[in-house]
Design a protein around this motif. Structure first.
Motif, PDB file in Angstrom:
ATOM      1  N   LYS A  92       2.051  16.978 -13.186  1.00 45.57           N
ATOM      2  CA  LYS A  92       2.239  18.400 -12.877  1.00 45.57           C
ATOM      3  C   LYS A  92       3.335  19.012 -13.738  1.00 45.57           C
ATOM      4  N   ILE A  93       4.374  18.247 -14.004  1.00 48.15           N
ATOM      5  CA  ILE A  93       5.467  18.734 -14.846  1.00 48.15           C
ATOM      6  C   ILE A  93       5.020  18.800 -16.300  1.00 48.15           C
ATOM      7  N   GLN A  94       4.324  17.776 -16.751  1.00 47.85           N
ATOM      8  CA  GLN A  94       3.910  17.694 -18.145  1.00 47.85           C
ATOM      9  C   GLN A  94       2.787  18.689 -18.468  1.00 47.85           C
ATOM     10  N   TYR A  95       1.825  18.859 -17.562  1.00 47.69           N
ATOM     11  CA  TYR A  95       0.671  19.743 -17.769  1.00 47.69           C
ATOM     12  C   TYR A  95       0.519  20.671 -16.556  1.00 47.69           C
ATOM     13  N   PRO A  96       1.342  21.694 -16.450  1.00 46.31           N
ATOM     14  CA  PRO A  96       1.344  22.513 -15.230  1.00 46.31           C
ATOM     15  C   PRO A  96       0.107  23.391 -15.029  1.00 46.31           C
ATOM     16  N   SER A  97      -0.538  23.864 -16.080  1.00 40.64           N
ATOM     17  CA  SER A  97      -1.613  24.842 -15.904  1.00 40.64           C
ATOM     18  C   SER A  97      -2.793  24.349 -15.056  1.00 40.64           C
ATOM     19  N   PRO A  98      -3.264  23.123 -15.201  1.00 36.79           N
ATOM     20  CA  PRO A  98      -4.387  22.713 -14.340  1.00 36.79           C
ATOM     21  C   PRO A  98      -4.027  22.643 -12.847  1.00 36.79           C
ATOM     22  N   PHE A  99      -2.751  22.554 -12.555  1.00 33.31           N
ATOM     23  CA  PHE A  99      -2.324  22.421 -11.165  1.00 33.31           C
ATOM     24  C   PHE A  99      -1.946  23.755 -10.531  1.00 33.31           C
ATOM     25  N   GLN A 100      -1.981  24.821 -11.297  1.00 36.37           N
ATOM     26  CA  GLN A 100      -1.590  26.116 -10.757  1.00 36.37           C
ATOM     27  C   GLN A 100      -2.683  26.670  -9.872  1.00 36.37           C
ATOM     28  N   ASN A 101      -2.253  27.323  -8.804  1.00 35.01           N
ATOM     29  CA  ASN A 101      -3.178  27.982  -7.888  1.00 35.01           C
ATOM     30  C   ASN A 101      -3.724  29.231  -8.574  1.00 35.01           C
ATOM     31  N   ARG A 102      -5.016  29.344  -8.654  1.00 39.50           N
ATOM     32  CA  ARG A 102      -5.641  30.476  -9.344  1.00 39.50           C
ATOM     33  C   ARG A 102      -5.328  31.809  -8.670  1.00 39.50           C
ATOM     34  N   ASN A 103      -5.079  31.815  -7.361  1.00 41.28           N
ATOM     35  CA  ASN A 103      -4.758  33.054  -6.658  1.00 41.28           C
ATOM     36  C   ASN A 103      -3.408  33.608  -7.076  1.00 41.28           C
ATOM     37  N   ASN A 104      -2.564  32.782  -7.638  1.00 43.08           N
ATOM     38  CA  ASN A 104      -1.255  33.245  -8.068  1.00 43.08           C
ATOM     39  C   ASN A 104      -1.344  34.111  -9.317  1.00 43.08           C
ATOM     40  N   ASN A 105      -2.522  34.159  -9.948  1.00 48.88           N
ATOM     41  CA  ASN A 105      -2.686  35.000 -11.116  1.00 48.88           C
ATOM     42  C   ASN A 105      -2.688  36.476 -10.751  1.00 48.88           C
ATOM     43  N   LEU A 106      -2.993  36.782  -9.496  1.00 45.51           N
ATOM     44  CA  LEU A 106      -2.964  38.161  -9.043  1.00 45.51           C
ATOM     45  C   LEU A 106      -1.515  38.601  -8.896  1.00 45.51           C
ATOM     46  N   LYS A 161       0.835  -1.208   0.000  1.00 54.09           N
ATOM     47  CA  LYS A 161       0.000   0.000   0.000  1.00 54.09           C
ATOM     48  C   LYS A 161       0.868   1.255   0.000  1.00 54.09           C
ATOM     49  N   THR A 162       1.941   1.233   0.770  1.00 58.31           N
ATOM     50  CA  THR A 162       2.859   2.371   0.806  1.00 58.31           C
ATOM     51  C   THR A 162       3.480   2.594  -0.563  1.00 58.31           C
ATOM     52  N   LEU A 163       3.901   1.527  -1.189  1.00 54.23           N
ATOM     53  CA  LEU A 163       4.489   1.617  -2.520  1.00 54.23           C
ATOM     54  C   LEU A 163       3.458   2.140  -3.540  1.00 54.23           C
ATOM     55  N   ALA A 164       2.228   1.725  -3.418  1.00 56.29           N
ATOM     56  CA  ALA A 164       1.171   2.199  -4.316  1.00 56.29           C
ATOM     57  C   ALA A 164       0.954   3.703  -4.139  1.00 56.29           C
ATOM     58  N   ILE A 165       0.982   4.178  -2.905  1.00 58.72           N
ATOM     59  CA  ILE A 165       0.824   5.617  -2.637  1.00 58.72           C
ATOM     60  C   ILE A 165       1.990   6.392  -3.233  1.00 58.72           C
ATOM     61  N   VAL A 166       3.197   5.898  -3.025  1.00 57.48           N
ATOM     62  CA  VAL A 166       4.389   6.554  -3.568  1.00 57.48           C
ATOM     63  C   VAL A 166       4.315   6.598  -5.094  1.00 57.48           C
ATOM     64  N   ASN A 167       3.919   5.508  -5.712  1.00 54.66           N
ATOM     65  CA  ASN A 167       3.788   5.471  -7.172  1.00 54.66           C
ATOM     66  C   ASN A 167       2.723   6.450  -7.662  1.00 54.66           C
ATOM     67  N   SER A 168       1.626   6.556  -6.933  1.00 52.57           N
ATOM     68  CA  SER A 168       0.576   7.516  -7.300  1.00 52.57           C
ATOM     69  C   SER A 168       1.094   8.947  -7.208  1.00 52.57           C
ATOM     70  N   GLU A 169       1.837   9.238  -6.162  1.00 49.45           N
ATOM     71  CA  GLU A 169       2.412  10.574  -5.998  1.00 49.45           C
ATOM     72  C   GLU A 169       3.416  10.883  -7.107  1.00 49.45           C
ATOM     73  N   LEU A 170       4.212   9.897  -7.481  1.00 46.66           N
ATOM     74  CA  LEU A 170       5.156  10.094  -8.577  1.00 46.66           C
ATOM     75  C   LEU A 170       4.424  10.367  -9.890  1.00 46.66           C
ATOM     76  N   GLU A 171       3.356   9.645 -10.139  1.00 47.19           N
ATOM     77  CA  GLU A 171       2.560   9.850 -11.353  1.00 47.19           C
ATOM     78  C   GLU A 171       1.949  11.257 -11.358  1.00 47.19           C
ATOM     79  N   LEU A 172       1.434  11.680 -10.226  1.00 50.02           N
ATOM     80  CA  LEU A 172       0.869  13.022 -10.106  1.00 50.02           C
ATOM     81  C   LEU A 172       1.951  14.080 -10.339  1.00 50.02           C
ATOM     82  N   PHE A 173       3.107  13.859  -9.782  1.00 49.82           N
ATOM     83  CA  PHE A 173       4.234  14.774  -9.968  1.00 49.82           C
ATOM     84  C   PHE A 173       4.601  14.887 -11.454  1.00 49.82           C
ATOM     85  N   LYS A 174       4.643  13.754 -12.147  1.00 52.10           N
ATOM     86  CA  LYS A 174       4.946  13.752 -13.581  1.00 52.10           C
ATOM     87  C   LYS A 174       3.889  14.543 -14.355  1.00 52.10           C
TER      88      LYS A 174
END
Length: 127
Positions: A20-34, A5-18
């Protein structure tokens, strides 16, 4: 089982991280536009002094939203946070702290503002 289960969580986090790098705009905080405010407070300014301003504006009910409705205390506070690049924390608690202060301290900063405006007016010869 726990390690799987720990390994599955780590793998999920790595996939999410990838992603975020590949498609950064959906992960950006909208408040940072100010853009950040160019204003900062000096070290001599205390947050409770800013809360006097926030509380006064809230209580006088002269700040409204874009729809014309009375602005909530938290919204006024968050705007001051942005304006001066500060963090007020729990705005409702800070508001109560201003309201319940001893009478001679309750509006200390507002009184100081009044004093310096009067002094400047007198210095320039306006009566």
């Amino acid at each position: 089982m726990f390690l799987q289960k720990t390994l599955a969580i780590v793998n999920s986090e790595l996939e999410l991280f990838k992603l975020k790098i590949q498609y950064p705009s959906p992960f950006q905080n909208r408040n940072n536009n100010l853009p950040s405010s160019p204003l900062y407070l000096t070290d001599e300014t205390f947050l409770v002094e800013i809360m006097e301003l926030v509380s006064g504006l809230f209580l006088i009910k002269r700040v409204v939203t874009h729809t014309g409705k009375e602005s909530p205390l938290a919204e006024i506070g968050r705007t001051f946070e942005w304006l001066f690049n500060i963090k007020l924390g729990d705005i409702h608690k800070k508001h109560e702290n201003v309201i319940c202060r001893k009478a001679n301290k309750r509006t200390e900063f507002l009184d100081l503002l009044r004093k310096v405006i009067i002094e400047e007016s007198e210095k320039k010869g306006y009566l």
